[in-house]
Design a protein around this motif. Structure first.
Motif, short mmCIF file in Angstrom:
data_model
loop_
_atom_site.label_atom_id
_atom_site.label_comp_id
_atom_site.label_asym_id
_atom_site.label_seq_id
_atom_site.Cartn_x
_atom_site.Cartn_y
_atom_site.Cartn_z
N GLY A 36 -9.55 10.75 -14.42
CA GLY A 36 -9.10 11.65 -14.03
C GLY A 36 -9.88 12.73 -13.50
O GLY A 36 -9.52 13.83 -13.04
N ASP A 37 -11.16 12.34 -13.13
CA ASP A 37 -12.07 13.39 -12.39
C ASP A 37 -11.84 13.57 -10.85
O ASP A 37 -11.85 14.80 -10.37
N ILE A 38 -11.20 12.40 -10.35
CA ILE A 38 -10.64 12.37 -8.84
C ILE A 38 -9.49 11.77 -8.97
O ILE A 38 -9.18 11.00 -9.92
N ASP A 39 -8.72 11.96 -7.96
CA ASP A 39 -7.49 11.34 -7.96
C ASP A 39 -7.40 9.95 -7.00
O ASP A 39 -6.70 9.06 -7.75
N TYR A 40 -8.07 9.69 -6.09
CA TYR A 40 -8.00 8.42 -5.23
C TYR A 40 -9.39 8.44 -4.63
O TYR A 40 -10.33 9.26 -4.57
N ALA A 41 -9.45 6.80 -4.85
CA ALA A 41 -10.86 6.34 -4.16
C ALA A 41 -10.42 5.35 -3.01
O ALA A 41 -9.37 4.51 -3.32
N VAL A 42 -11.43 4.61 -2.27
CA VAL A 42 -11.08 3.58 -1.41
C VAL A 42 -12.45 2.85 -1.59
O VAL A 42 -13.50 3.20 -1.43
N CYS A 43 -12.22 1.60 -1.76
CA CYS A 43 -13.22 0.61 -1.85
C CYS A 43 -12.85 -0.79 -1.80
O CYS A 43 -11.53 -1.12 -1.30
N ASP A 44 -13.77 -1.71 -1.64
CA ASP A 44 -13.41 -3.23 -1.47
C ASP A 44 -12.63 -3.73 -2.35
O ASP A 44 -12.91 -3.45 -3.72
N GLU A 45 -11.57 -4.51 -1.99
CA GLU A 45 -10.87 -5.06 -3.10
C GLU A 45 -11.70 -5.90 -4.13
O GLU A 45 -11.24 -5.65 -5.47
N SER A 46 -12.52 -6.59 -3.75
CA SER A 46 -13.20 -7.48 -4.88
C SER A 46 -13.84 -6.74 -5.77
O SER A 46 -14.05 -6.85 -7.00
N ILE A 47 -14.44 -5.61 -5.55
CA ILE A 47 -15.23 -4.64 -6.47
C ILE A 47 -14.23 -4.05 -7.37
O ILE A 47 -14.18 -3.82 -8.56
N ALA A 48 -12.87 -3.76 -6.74
CA ALA A 48 -12.04 -3.04 -7.54
C ALA A 48 -11.77 -4.12 -8.77
O ALA A 48 -11.36 -3.84 -10.07
N ARG A 49 -11.46 -5.44 -8.12
CA ARG A 49 -10.79 -6.23 -9.07
C ARG A 49 -11.82 -6.71 -10.38
O ARG A 49 -11.34 -6.85 -11.33
N LYS A 78 -23.76 10.38 -4.04
CA LYS A 78 -24.60 10.04 -5.01
C LYS A 78 -24.24 8.76 -6.10
O LYS A 78 -24.85 8.25 -6.90
N TYR A 79 -23.00 8.32 -5.72
CA TYR A 79 -22.01 7.42 -6.29
C TYR A 79 -21.92 6.25 -5.42
O TYR A 79 -21.55 6.31 -4.20
N GLY A 80 -21.69 5.07 -6.18
CA GLY A 80 -21.15 3.87 -5.50
C GLY A 80 -19.85 3.62 -5.79
O GLY A 80 -19.16 4.54 -6.44
N PRO A 81 -19.16 2.47 -5.23
CA PRO A 81 -17.67 2.40 -5.51
C PRO A 81 -17.29 2.29 -6.91
O PRO A 81 -16.30 2.66 -7.43
N GLU A 82 -18.21 1.58 -7.72
CA GLU A 82 -17.76 1.48 -9.15
C GLU A 82 -17.64 2.47 -9.73
O GLU A 82 -16.78 2.95 -10.70
N GLN A 83 -18.69 3.61 -9.62
CA GLN A 83 -18.63 4.82 -10.14
C GLN A 83 -17.44 5.68 -9.82
O GLN A 83 -16.94 6.39 -10.35
N LEU A 84 -17.21 5.60 -8.48
CA LEU A 84 -15.63 6.35 -8.02
C LEU A 84 -14.76 5.71 -8.64
O LEU A 84 -13.66 6.55 -8.85
N ILE A 85 -14.47 4.47 -8.95
CA ILE A 85 -13.51 3.87 -9.64
C ILE A 85 -13.30 4.34 -10.92
O ILE A 85 -12.30 4.74 -11.59
N SER A 86 -14.39 4.77 -11.68
CA SER A 86 -14.54 5.34 -13.04
C SER A 86 -13.99 6.76 -13.01
O SER A 86 -13.41 7.26 -14.00
N LEU A 87 -14.51 7.48 -11.93
CA LEU A 87 -14.19 8.86 -11.70
C LEU A 87 -12.44 8.74 -11.73
O LEU A 87 -11.87 9.79 -12.30
N VAL A 88 -11.99 8.00 -10.92
CA VAL A 88 -10.37 8.04 -11.06
C VAL A 88 -10.09 7.61 -12.21
O VAL A 88 -8.99 8.19 -12.74
N ALA A 89 -10.39 6.73 -12.79
CA ALA A 89 -9.77 6.09 -14.46
C ALA A 89 -9.86 7.49 -15.36
O ALA A 89 -8.94 7.43 -15.99
#
Length: 279
Positions: free
Chosen positions: A207-220, A194-205
């Motif tokens: 503390g809801d999850i510890d690790y995610a993997v996504c494209d560097e361009s989106i993470a930056r 149900k989530y895209g990469p940016e939502q996964l990054i926010s979940l990591v930030a």
């Protein structure tokens, strides 16, 4: 201290919900009026109708709502192609990678205009365009709090027995499995539908999850607004990413490739690339 990142996430999610609700309503109306297409189209059928149906992903690099304007690298690039060919682009954002693949296979979309990593599995089922951007997959985690922080990953070897969250169906899954073979241990993968990469990054930030993997361009693109995240551990080498069409659309592929080869030499492309990838 967490108010600003949470507010940022809220401001991001509101336009996502709005645009997807509008697009869902339009799609439901169209479904009542039209019969399902059922199979992929090639370039002749597309030009006859004058409409190019496109799937992409909603994120701050590919396609996003900014006030009353739609922006994004892949959005602007496919719009430029459609404009040059005298076509109207109907662009639908989907968070699910699998949904985009399914829509291409059943003819709902003609093109997936989103950076797709050219894995051997995808090459067997899709036609991939000439490379569009360079990118790589990175680990998203929270920054180290102290030297003895047991959650912090310092090298790929530390990924043993850890669980990495990815968007469901993501090509990064194959890379993570290969990485597990390389380090000689198991890396667990949890696919999130149900989530895209940016939502996964926010979940990591947060503390809801510890690790995610996504494209560097989106993470930056989101790292400045989420200063607690660390994106310095690479999961893959830098690789070329492409768009995709059905194997039943070889002439469409040729048209895209011919146009991309020319357009990528022009000033307009360099300006567009700089706008989204050199922040």
């Amino acid at each position: 201290m967490e108010t600003r990142p949470k507010l940022r996430l809220f401001r991001y999610l509101v336009p996502v919900v709005i645009v997807l609700a509008i697009l869902f309503s339009v799609r439901q109306c169209n479904r009542k009026q039209e019969k399902p297409l059922g199979h992929p189209r090639d370039y002749a059928a597309i030009t006859k109708e004058g409409i190019l149906r496109v799937a992409t992903e909603y994120n701050s690099t590919s396609f996003y709502v900014d006030g009353d304007t739609i922006s994004g690298f892949h959005y602007e690039l496919i719009e430029a192609f459609a404009r040059d060919k005298g076509l109207k682009a109907e662009i639908m954002p989907f968070m699910s990678f699998e949904e985009r693949l399914k829509g291409l296979a059943d003819g709902r979309f003609d093109v997936i205009a989103f950076g797709i990593l050219a894995t051997s599995e995808l090459k067997d089922s899709l036609l991939l365009t000439t490379p569009i951007v360079l990118n790589k997959q990175v680990l998203v985690q929270r920054k180290e709090t102290e030297e003895s922080d047991s959650l912090y990953i310092r090298s790929q070897l530390d990924l043993a027995q850890r669980t990495l969250h990815v968007v469901k169906g993501s090509p990064s899954i194959l890379r993570i499995r290969n990485l597990g073979n390389e380090i000689g241990d198991t890396i667990y993968i949890k696919e999130i539908e149900k989530y895209g990469p940016e939502q996964l990054i926010s979940l990591v930030a947060h503390g809801d999850i510890d690790y995610a993997v996504c494209d560097e361009s989106i993470a930056r693109a989101v790292a400045d607004s989420l200063p607690q995240i660390d994106i310095n551990t690479a999961i893959s080498f830098t690789q070329f990413y492409s768009w995709a069409v059905s194997k039943q659309s070889p002439i469409l592929l040729d048209s895209l490739n011919t146009w991309l080869d020319r357009f990528q030499q022009e000033k307009e492309y360099r300006k567009l690339y700089k706008k989204y990838y050199t922040r």
